[in-house]
Design a protein around this motif. Structure first.
Motif, PDB file in Angstrom:
ATOM      1  N   HIS A 175      -2.084  -1.558  -3.312  1.00  0.00           N
ATOM      2  CA  HIS A 175      -1.317  -0.379  -2.920  1.00  0.00           C
ATOM      3  C   HIS A 175       0.006  -0.832  -2.300  1.00  0.00           C
ATOM      4  CE1 HIS A 175      -4.747   2.232  -3.686  1.00  0.00           C
ATOM      5  NE2 HIS A 175      -5.500   1.387  -2.997  1.00  0.00           N
ATOM      6  N   MET A 176       1.111  -0.282  -2.817  1.00  0.00           N
ATOM      7  CA  MET A 176       2.438  -0.655  -2.347  1.00  0.00           C
ATOM      8  C   MET A 176       2.962   0.373  -1.348  1.00  0.00           C
ATOM      9  SD  MET A 176       2.431  -3.298  -4.183  1.00  0.00           S
ATOM     10  CE  MET A 176       4.046  -3.929  -3.707  1.00  0.00           C
ATOM     11  N   GLU A 177       3.960  -0.017  -0.576  1.00  0.00           N
ATOM     12  CA  GLU A 177       4.511   0.883   0.431  1.00  0.00           C
ATOM     13  C   GLU A 177       5.238   2.073  -0.173  1.00  0.00           C
ATOM     14  OE1 GLU A 177       6.885  -0.967   3.373  1.00  0.00           O
ATOM     15  OE2 GLU A 177       5.190  -2.013   4.326  1.00  0.00           O
ATOM     16  N   ASP A 178       5.712   1.947  -1.427  1.00  0.00           N
ATOM     17  CA  ASP A 178       6.409   3.065  -2.060  1.00  0.00           C
ATOM     18  C   ASP A 178       5.442   4.076  -2.676  1.00  0.00           C
ATOM     19  OD1 ASP A 178       5.442   1.690  -4.231  1.00  0.00           O
ATOM     20  OD2 ASP A 178       7.375   1.428  -5.225  1.00  0.00           O
ATOM     21  N   GLY A 179       4.129   3.898  -2.449  1.00  0.00           N
ATOM     22  CA  GLY A 179       3.143   4.839  -2.952  1.00  0.00           C
ATOM     23  C   GLY A 179       2.514   4.446  -4.273  1.00  0.00           C
TER      24      GLY A 179
ATOM     25  N   GLY B  12       2.923 -16.338   2.030  1.00  0.00           N
ATOM     26  CA  GLY B  12       3.408 -17.077   3.179  1.00  0.00           C
ATOM     27  C   GLY B  12       2.438 -17.174   4.345  1.00  0.00           C
ATOM     28  N   VAL B  13       2.980 -17.654   5.468  1.00  0.00           N
ATOM     29  CA  VAL B  13       2.176 -17.950   6.656  1.00  0.00           C
ATOM     30  C   VAL B  13       1.439 -16.714   7.157  1.00  0.00           C
ATOM     31  CG1 VAL B  13       2.271 -18.758   9.035  1.00  0.00           C
ATOM     32  CG2 VAL B  13       3.703 -19.843   7.296  1.00  0.00           C
ATOM     33  N   HIS B  14       2.160 -15.612   7.281  1.00  0.00           N
ATOM     34  CA  HIS B  14       1.554 -14.370   7.777  1.00  0.00           C
ATOM     35  C   HIS B  14       1.105 -13.530   6.584  1.00  0.00           C
ATOM     36  CE1 HIS B  14       3.042 -15.517  11.724  1.00  0.00           C
ATOM     37  NE2 HIS B  14       4.248 -15.681  11.194  1.00  0.00           N
ATOM     38  N   SER B  15       0.146 -14.024   5.863  1.00  0.00           N
ATOM     39  CA  SER B  15      -0.270 -13.437   4.599  1.00  0.00           C
ATOM     40  C   SER B  15      -1.154 -12.213   4.792  1.00  0.00           C
ATOM     41  CB  SER B  15      -1.012 -14.493   3.767  1.00  0.00           C
ATOM     42  OG  SER B  15      -1.652 -13.910   2.662  1.00  0.00           O
ATOM     43  N   VAL B  16      -0.803 -11.139   4.112  1.00  0.00           N
ATOM     44  CA  VAL B  16      -1.638  -9.937   4.108  1.00  0.00           C
ATOM     45  C   VAL B  16      -2.925 -10.195   3.335  1.00  0.00           C
ATOM     46  CG1 VAL B  16      -1.762  -7.511   3.398  1.00  0.00           C
ATOM     47  CG2 VAL B  16       0.377  -8.439   4.297  1.00  0.00           C
TER      48      VAL B  16
ATOM     49  N   LEU C  64       3.767  -5.015  -0.034  1.00  0.00           N
ATOM     50  CA  LEU C  64       2.334  -4.738  -0.109  1.00  0.00           C
ATOM     51  C   LEU C  64       1.879  -3.963   1.120  1.00  0.00           C
ATOM     52  CD1 LEU C  64      -0.443  -5.282  -1.460  1.00  0.00           C
ATOM     53  CD2 LEU C  64      -0.517  -7.414  -0.164  1.00  0.00           C
ATOM     54  N   LYS C  65       1.061  -2.936   0.881  1.00  0.00           N
ATOM     55  CA  LYS C  65       0.538  -2.121   1.982  1.00  0.00           C
ATOM     56  C   LYS C  65      -0.926  -2.426   2.249  1.00  0.00           C
ATOM     57  CE  LYS C  65       0.012   2.682   3.507  1.00  0.00           C
ATOM     58  NZ  LYS C  65       0.201   4.102   3.124  1.00  0.00           N
ATOM     59  N   SER C  66      -1.758  -2.409   1.202  1.00  0.00           N
ATOM     60  CA  SER C  66      -3.185  -2.657   1.394  1.00  0.00           C
ATOM     61  C   SER C  66      -3.816  -3.101   0.085  1.00  0.00           C
ATOM     62  CB  SER C  66      -3.895  -1.400   1.920  1.00  0.00           C
ATOM     63  OG  SER C  66      -3.792  -0.338   0.979  1.00  0.00           O
TER      64      SER C  66
END
Length: 708
Positions: A423-427, A440-444, A406-408
């Motif tokens: 929006h994914m990192e692969d575009g 998880g713990v460091h969730s976006v 996941l990007k944003s």
């Protein structure tokens, strides 16, 4: 379209005679008794040249009206005119016509009707084992019937499924085992499977490997062929979806190994090219994270008839931690998901916990509730991998998308309804009616919602799995050992495996005090951190499977971040159609062992509220109805999660911090004798059942998911 008696239309360019058919009587007396034959004016079924003569006449008829025969595929004819493009595909007497101009299609049909006797079968639904389904979203191609026929002929309709078509790092070669006495079955099976990659590209590699052993197949090759069938059994209706909304974007992927072929020592290269537009992909629900919370949520949504796409950033299921303890609240959640029976059959309840204070020698014994709480007893320790696999088996294989980062996130309003755009990192981008963050713990997702980042508790945990091939001989008790700044323990999984852990304090300067290398972790525990612990505990640690050892700091979220207030100073658990579950919502220390248990509760509660929304609105409605279901879910979960975080932190603090007389008194007298049992009563919690959604709605969603 279909041609009636196609071979009878063929013209003969040579004189061909045939014997009189049986039962034919000659009326003329002049030729009676002579050796008579018939001269054929047209082709007949049974002639060796019948198919060639039919195809010759048919192709010549198409050439007259401007069709050109393809040089790479002689059964394909195309025509380009000012009105548009038309393609014509023929296989014996079955015909497919495709064009962007209906006038051209009607004109061609009229011409063919004048030349041959043809039946119009309507829109394409089935052609040579290829099934075609249409909707407003696009066209779905699959070979379900053909796959079922192969499974039935191989007597594998009732077989268990596997998650991959071929074993990872396989070593198949010619000279490994005794050759099959009768290779006919193997050759016939591979020959039939070769036709499946038309719609099942994911088995192309496996079939290409097995087709190399057609000359001398062995038993291992046959087992590998059957593995492909077991894989197909788990996704019979899977195929290719051609979206009607896709723009033309070319993507290409390739990969290769290095001299990995055991037969030739050559490299194997694979490539995949795709013309599509994933930016416009649409899903009902997207779940970010394929851990316990993510997979359990996907199962819960499936039970109420909602299809969900799980995006997991790793390359496969993540069994980090190896084992975890599941208390009665978790088992009630698993049974609500219809998964519990799979795991209870392989686990034994632990009803007693023994806590030894290494400084004073005092031993405190506590029992998990002896009375049955809704049919569940005590604590059961299970393999984390077994839990993940049990959950993953309940959702369609193609609903879990690995290596998806996941990007944003953004919110978008369309026709009064709110949608989440991921929006994914692969575009690529995905549009969803709801987004559930289980990352998880460091969730976006939690960060996007405005939740504060988890804080370090000042402690670090080491976990591992000890293996005793000849059996460990210990009772099924949860043993714990406490001293100033340290807490350790172990619990048996079965007769040969024991899950163990050690939690210790560390300063910010000594965060790397426990190394990340498994061998160094083991040495650090036995030679330093636990050197004064009982020999029984050290024996367990020394039997550890090195690959299972992990170490990480213990993080938690302040409980007031979950409770919030009317001014929303501390963030929010939901925003529109976006929310969180599992560690993304309530990271907590493991002192009560409730992290995974609470994640399972989250899944059931979320599924219950979304299911109730479907019942009220007759369908899954984006916008306010779905957002309202998420709000009700977070209201139910926030106080439960805040209580568990507080109880876990308090339990760890009391057991490890402080050596003064007042702390000893509080720990040994007040906490262990009065509070410990009450805190563990948190496990006596029932998250409820999933609602029964209309079977018609579930069937509609199932059909739509297959089409998509």
């Amino acid at each position: 379209m279909d041609v009636y008696n196609a071979f009878l239309h063929g013209d003969l360019d040579k004189d061909i005679y045939m014997q009189l058919p049986p039962g034919y009587h000659i009326k003329s007396k002049q030729i009676e008794g002579e050796n008579l034959v018939c001269k054929l004016n047209k082709s007949l079924y049974g002639l060796k040249q019948a198919s060639r003569q039919w195809f010759s006449k048919f192709s010549n008829s198409l050439a007259v009206v401007g069709f050109h025969q393809s040089k790479s595929d002689y059964s394909l004819f195309t025509k380009v005119s000012p009105n548009g493009f038309i393609a014509f595909l023929v296989y014996v007497d079955d015909i497919i016509v495709r064009s962007d101009c209906q006038e051209e299609v009607d004109s061609l049909k009229s011409y063919l009707y004048s030349k041959f006797r043809i039946k119009d079968l309507g829109p394409l639904k089935y052609f040579l084992g290829l099934e075609v389904a249409r909707s407003s979203l696009g066209i779905n191609l699959c070979q379900r019937k053909y796959t079922l026929e192969i499974l039935e002929d191989s007597c594998l309709l009732g077989t268990k499924t596997v998650s991959t078509p071929i074993e990872l790092n396989h070593k198949l070669s010619h000279a490994t085992e005794e050759i099959l006495q009768d290779p006919t079955t193997y050759r016939r099976l591979i020959g039939r499977l070769i036709y499946l990659p038309i719609t099942r590209l994911n088995i192309t590699y496996a079939i290409s490997v097995l087709s190399q052993f057609m000359d001398k197949p062995s038993q291992s090759h046959m087992h590998s062929a059957y593995r492909i069938l077991k894989y197909l059994k788990g996704s019979i209706g899977q195929g290719i979806f051609l979206s009607s909304k896709s723009a033309l974007h070319l993507r290409a992927y390739s990969d290769s190994d290095w001299a990995a072929c055991l037969e030739t020592r050559r490299s194997v290269t694979g490539f995949y090219r795709q013309i599509t537009d994933r930016e416009r992909e649409e899903q009902d629900v997207v779940i970010v994270g394929g851990g316990i919370a993510g997979l359990a949520t996907a199962v819960a949504l499936k039970r109420v008839g909602v299809g969900a796409l799980v995006l997991e950033k790793s390359e496969g299921l993540r069994p980090t931690g190896m084992s975890l303890g599941l208390t009665p609240n978790a088992w009630l959640a698993l049974h609500a998901l219809s998964v519990g029976t799979k795991l209870t059959a392989t686990s034994t309840p632990v009803t007693k916990t023994k806590i030894t204070n290494l400084d004073t020698g005092a031993i405190q014994e506590a029992y998990f509730p002896a009375n049955s709480f809704k049919g569940q007893h005590g604590l059961r320790v299970v393999h984390r991998k077994a839990l993940l696999e049990a959950l993953a088996e309940e959702v369609p294989i193609d609903s879990i998308r690995f290596s998806s980062k996941l990007k944003s996130i953004e919110n978008q309003t369309q026709e009064g309804s709110s949608f989440a755009i991921i929006h994914m990192e692969d575009g690529a981008s995905i549009k969803a009616k709801a987004l559930i963050g289980c990352d998880g713990v460091h969730s976006v997702v939690a960060s996007w919602l405005g939740l504060s980042a988890p804080v370090n508790s000042g402690r670090r945990a080491v976990r591992g799995l000890a293996v005793f091939p000849d059996g460990h001989g210990l009772n099924y008790e949860f043993q714990q050992f406490v001293t100033i700044g340290k807490r350790a323990g172990f619990a048996p999984l079965n007769d040969k495996e024991i899950y163990w852990f050690l939690v210790c304090k560390f300063s910010s300067k000594g965060e790397d005090h426990i190394a990340h290398d498994p061998e160094m972790i083991k040495r650090e525990v036995t030679d330093n951190l636990a050197k004064d612990f009982p020999p029984m505990y050290l024996r367990v640690v020394k039997h550890s499977d090195i690959s299972t050892l992990t170490g990480a700091p213990l993080m938690f979220r302040f409980p007031w971040d979950l409770v919030g207030n009317k001014y929303l100073i501390f963030g929010n658990l939901t925003k529109g159609n976006v929310t969180v579950a599992g560690d993304a919502m309530h990271p907590m220390t493991p002192d009560l062992g409730q992290g995974g248990c609470a994640a399972l509760e989250d899944a059931v509660v979320l599924g219950r509220h979304i299911g109730n929304s479907i019942i009220r609105n007759k369908r899954l409605v984006a916008g306010d109805p779905l957002a309202g279901a998420l709000v009700r879910y977070t209201k139910e979960r926030r106080w439960r999660a805040a209580t568990l975080i507080t109880g876990s932190y308090l339990s760890g603090w009391v057991q490890q911090d402080g050596s003064g007389w007042w702390m000893k008194f509080f720990r040994d007298v007040i906490f262990y004798r009065l509070l410990f049992t009450r805190i563990f009563n948190f496990i006596q919690y029932d998250c409820g059942e999933l609602p029964c959604v209309s079977s018609n709605y579930s069937l509609e969603l199932e059909n739509r998911s297959k089409t998509e």
